[in-house]
Design an enzyme around this catalytic site. Structure first.
Site, mmCIF file in Angstrom:
data_model
loop_
_atom_site.group_PDB
_atom_site.id
_atom_site.type_symbol
_atom_site.label_atom_id
_atom_site.label_comp_id
_atom_site.label_asym_id
_atom_site.label_seq_id
_atom_site.Cartn_x
_atom_site.Cartn_y
_atom_site.Cartn_z
ATOM 1 N N SER A 149 19.386 0.667 13.131
ATOM 2 C CA SER A 149 20.403 -0.387 13.034
ATOM 3 C C SER A 149 21.649 0.090 12.319
ATOM 4 C CB SER A 149 19.864 -1.582 12.239
ATOM 5 O OG SER A 149 18.915 -2.265 12.975
ATOM 6 N N HIS A 168 22.409 -2.415 18.296
ATOM 7 C CA HIS A 168 21.653 -1.422 19.064
ATOM 8 C C HIS A 168 22.185 -1.383 20.495
ATOM 9 C CE1 HIS A 168 18.110 -0.434 16.481
ATOM 10 N NE2 HIS A 168 18.422 -1.574 15.905
ATOM 11 N N HIS A 186 11.740 -2.611 19.578
ATOM 12 C CA HIS A 186 10.941 -3.080 18.448
ATOM 13 C C HIS A 186 9.748 -3.893 18.950
ATOM 14 C CE1 HIS A 186 15.082 -2.556 16.929
ATOM 15 N NE2 HIS A 186 14.509 -2.152 15.813
ATOM 16 N N TYR A 217 8.798 -6.571 17.413
ATOM 17 C CA TYR A 217 9.131 -7.995 17.261
ATOM 18 C C TYR A 217 9.932 -8.559 18.425
ATOM 19 C CZ TYR A 217 13.698 -6.372 15.537
ATOM 20 O OH TYR A 217 14.917 -5.751 15.409
ATOM 21 N N ALA A 231 17.063 1.463 9.315
ATOM 22 C CA ALA A 231 17.548 0.700 8.166
ATOM 23 C C ALA A 231 16.307 0.114 7.519
ATOM 24 C CB ALA A 231 18.473 -0.410 8.637
ATOM 25 N N MET A 290 10.952 -2.602 10.071
ATOM 26 C CA MET A 290 10.290 -3.199 11.237
ATOM 27 C C MET A 290 10.234 -2.246 12.431
ATOM 28 S SD MET A 290 12.307 -6.831 11.039
ATOM 29 C CE MET A 290 12.677 -7.619 9.470
ATOM 30 N N SER A 291 10.288 -0.943 12.165
ATOM 31 C CA SER A 291 10.321 -0.008 13.293
ATOM 32 C C SER A 291 9.623 1.295 12.925
ATOM 33 C CB SER A 291 11.781 0.274 13.678
ATOM 34 O OG SER A 291 12.431 1.003 12.639
ATOM 35 N N ASN A 324 19.439 -2.604 1.799
ATOM 36 C CA ASN A 324 19.377 -3.758 0.889
ATOM 37 C C ASN A 324 18.150 -3.596 0.017
ATOM 38 O OD1 ASN A 324 18.036 -4.375 3.694
ATOM 39 N ND2 ASN A 324 16.938 -5.637 2.211
ATOM 40 N N HIS A 353 20.958 -9.897 8.157
ATOM 41 C CA HIS A 353 21.224 -8.745 9.017
ATOM 42 C C HIS A 353 22.649 -8.221 8.825
ATOM 43 C CE1 HIS A 353 20.374 -6.013 12.269
ATOM 44 N NE2 HIS A 353 21.330 -6.492 13.047
HETATM 45 N N1 HPA Z 1 12.811 -5.694 5.337
HETATM 46 C C1 HPA Z 1 12.425 -5.300 6.557
HETATM 47 N N2 HPA Z 1 13.200 -4.639 7.380
HETATM 48 C C2 HPA Z 1 14.437 -4.297 6.963
HETATM 49 C C3 HPA Z 1 14.905 -4.656 5.698
HETATM 50 C C4 HPA Z 1 14.043 -5.391 4.830
HETATM 51 O O1 HPA Z 1 14.387 -5.742 3.701
HETATM 52 N N3 HPA Z 1 16.178 -4.188 5.599
HETATM 53 C C5 HPA Z 1 16.446 -3.538 6.777
HETATM 54 N N4 HPA Z 1 15.394 -3.608 7.602
#
Ligand code: HPA
Length: 271
Positions: free
Chosen positions: A29, A60, A82, A84, A112, A210-211, A234, A246
């Site tokens: 991302s 993406h 992904h 999800y 990310a 998540m990847s 973050n 996001h």
């Molecule tokens: N959690 C899950 N996936 C993420 C995060 C997070 O804090 N930041 C970027 N992708």
């Protein structure tokens, strides 16, 4: 994933490329900008490749970008798939098997991620030294194709120690600070709760996302060497007194992109 379907996809891509990439790079991302650095580009839209799903996430693009990066022949995934998004786990292995069949030996996987280790700060880059599969699913579920790899792949060095060393050497030469740690995959698409993040930390996770894990499993299955880089966009939920979104993820990866590009280009050169 069924061999016949993989071969169908590979054949289509081979028909367009008249050259063999050595290095595969999956862009996470907000990190898709690295594809702009590629020279003599050949772009192949996922939508045109048989059996490929389409990527639906903002930030993406949905294409392979083949060409030269710092003198090396690379194929990038500008946009990934992904779990999800509703994809079957096994579908996430296809783009990796395609790269392997094109001639790729080393795979750089980027993402990310949320920082779980409280020593980290947004904007840090973390070399992934191991992962925890917390998706409770696996892209290799189902019949195994022996031609691709073994039924029970070894995951004891899922992230190549040699490549981690190479990346660290390059980072220190460039004076780029890099962290190192364990990436834990949650399915998403919700961000985690503060309690979940305390659990992730207790389990040994330094970053959460998540990847990546499905692709790295497929890569190990088919014998690719993997280098993983997380951009800590973050701090994970509950660490700071603020909500997650996001936009922040994209904002931080944008802020870090020049350092990220510099680092990856130099790693590619040294590979
Ligand atoms: N959690 C899950 N996936 C993420 C995060 C997070 O804090 N930041 C970027 N992708």
């Amino acid at each position: 994933m069924e061999l016949a379907r993989i071969k169908e996809s590979v054949e289509y891509v081979k028909g367009i490329l008249n050259d063999e990439p050595e290095i595969g790079i999956i862009l996470g991302s907000g990190l898709g900008v690295l594809a702009e650095e590629v020279e003599d580009k050949v772009i192949i839209k996922y939508a045109d490749i048989p059996n490929m799903p389409t990527s639906t996430v903002k930030g993406h693009a949905g294409q392979y970008v083949f060409g030269k990066l710092n003198g090396k022949k690379v194929i990038m995934m500008q946009g990934r798939f992904h779990y999800y998004e509703g994809n079957k786990m096994e579908t996430l292995s296809l783009p990796v098997y395609i790269m392997k069949n094109l001639g790729v030996k080393n795979l750089i996987v980027t993402n990310a991620a949320g920082g779980v280790n409280t020593e980290f700060k947004p904007g840090d880059l973390m070399l992934i030294n191991d992962h925890i599969n917390f998706a409770f699913n696996n892209p290799l579920m189902g019949k195994n194709e022996e031609e691709i790899g073994p039924r029970f792949p070894d995951m004891s060095e899922a992230y190549s120690k040699d490549l981690i060393k190479l990346a660290k050497d390059v980072a220190s030469k460039l004076d780029v600070d890099v962290k190192e740690g364990v990436y834990l995959m949650m399915t998403g698409p919700t961000y985690e709760t503060p309690a979940e993040i305390r659990m992730v930390r207790a389990l040994g996770g330094d970053a959460v996302g998540m990847s990546t894990v499905p692709e790295v499993i497929a890569a190990n299955h088919c014998g690719l060497k993997v280098l993983g880089i997380s951009c800590i966009t973050n701090m994970a939920a509950g660490i700071l007194d603020q909500p997650l979104n996001h936009a922040e993820v994209i904002e931080t990866s944008n802020r870090v992109k020049n350092t990220f590009i510099k680092l990856v280009k130099e790693i590619v050169k040294s590979m």
